[in-house]
Design an enzyme around this catalytic site. Structure first.
Site, short mmCIF file in Angstrom:
data_model
loop_
_atom_site.label_atom_id
_atom_site.label_comp_id
_atom_site.label_asym_id
_atom_site.label_seq_id
_atom_site.Cartn_x
_atom_site.Cartn_y
_atom_site.Cartn_z
CG ASP A 102 -2.00 1.01 1.21
OD1 ASP A 102 -2.16 1.70 0.20
OD2 ASP A 102 -2.69 1.18 2.25
CE LYS A 130 -5.20 -0.98 -0.83
NZ LYS A 130 -5.71 -0.34 0.39
#
Ligand code: IMP
Ligand code: MG
Length: 180
Positions: A102, A130
């Site tokens: 992330d 992500k």
């Protein structure tokens, strides 16, 4: 549990198929090097178990437990190592396994800490990444799936320690998330 999902992103056959591909790639890349896998708990548990059984190499396995989240949906930037003794990485080729990349802060902190102990190499494998600009300079050599900037659960990933045992990966319904 599944009714708490807004939608499913990756079902079991899709995950299995992708694991076959990544495992084949890792097996090929490490065929001439002794591999030490370090799995970051708890998020990578299910991914680790399914991935490693597809890699027919004489590898070593260690686990590392860190906390970077403290229950919410956002990374705090603070990474706490839960054990005193870190895995022995000196003179080894390390593959760090984690559930999701992330902000990158967690894996970057782990990598920097392990680098102090003199490994031959460290590379990173994550199930999900992500599509965002990372806060920390870290790249994964192996990525299962790239996803949009949404909060996902299942297949090891949790929200407040729940949903890890969902066999698929999906987006959690927004109204179930406590917005801080
Ligand atoms: P980072 O330090 O921001 O890269 O956060 C990494 C950790 O945050 C992961 O290992 C997960 O435990 C958690 N995390 C980040 N995004 C999600 C998500 O969408 N669902 C569940 N956990 C997440
Ligand atoms: Mg987590």
């Amino acid at each position: 549990m599944q009714e708490d999902l807004d939608r499913i992103l990756f079902d079991e056959p899709t995950i299995r198929h992708r694991l076959d591909e990544i495992a084949a790639q890792i097996t090929q890349d490490f065929r001439d090097r002794e591999l030490t896998v370090i799995a970051i708990l708890n998020g990578s548990l299910i991914f680790m178990a399914d991935l490693l059984r597809r890699i027919p190499l004489p590898l070593k396995l260690d686990c590392l437990s860190v906390a970077s989240y403290h229950g919410g949906t956002r990374s705090t930037g603070e990474v706490v190592f839960r054990q005193v003794a870190l895995p022995d990485v000196q003179g080894r080729h390390i593959l760090l396994l984690d559930d999701i990349l992330d902000s990158g802060r967690t894996l970057d902190a782990i990598r920097r800490r392990l680098e102090e102990a003199g490994p031959l190499s460290i590379c990173v494998c994550v199930l999900l990444a992500k599509k965002i600009t990372r806060a920390a300079p870290i790249e994964a050599a192996y990525v299962g799936f790239e996803i949009e900037n949404e909060f996902v659960v299942g297949y090891g990933l949790d929200y407040m320690e729940r949903y890890r045992n969902l066999p698929c990966i999906g987006v959690l319904r927004n109204e179930l998330i406590t917005h801080e």
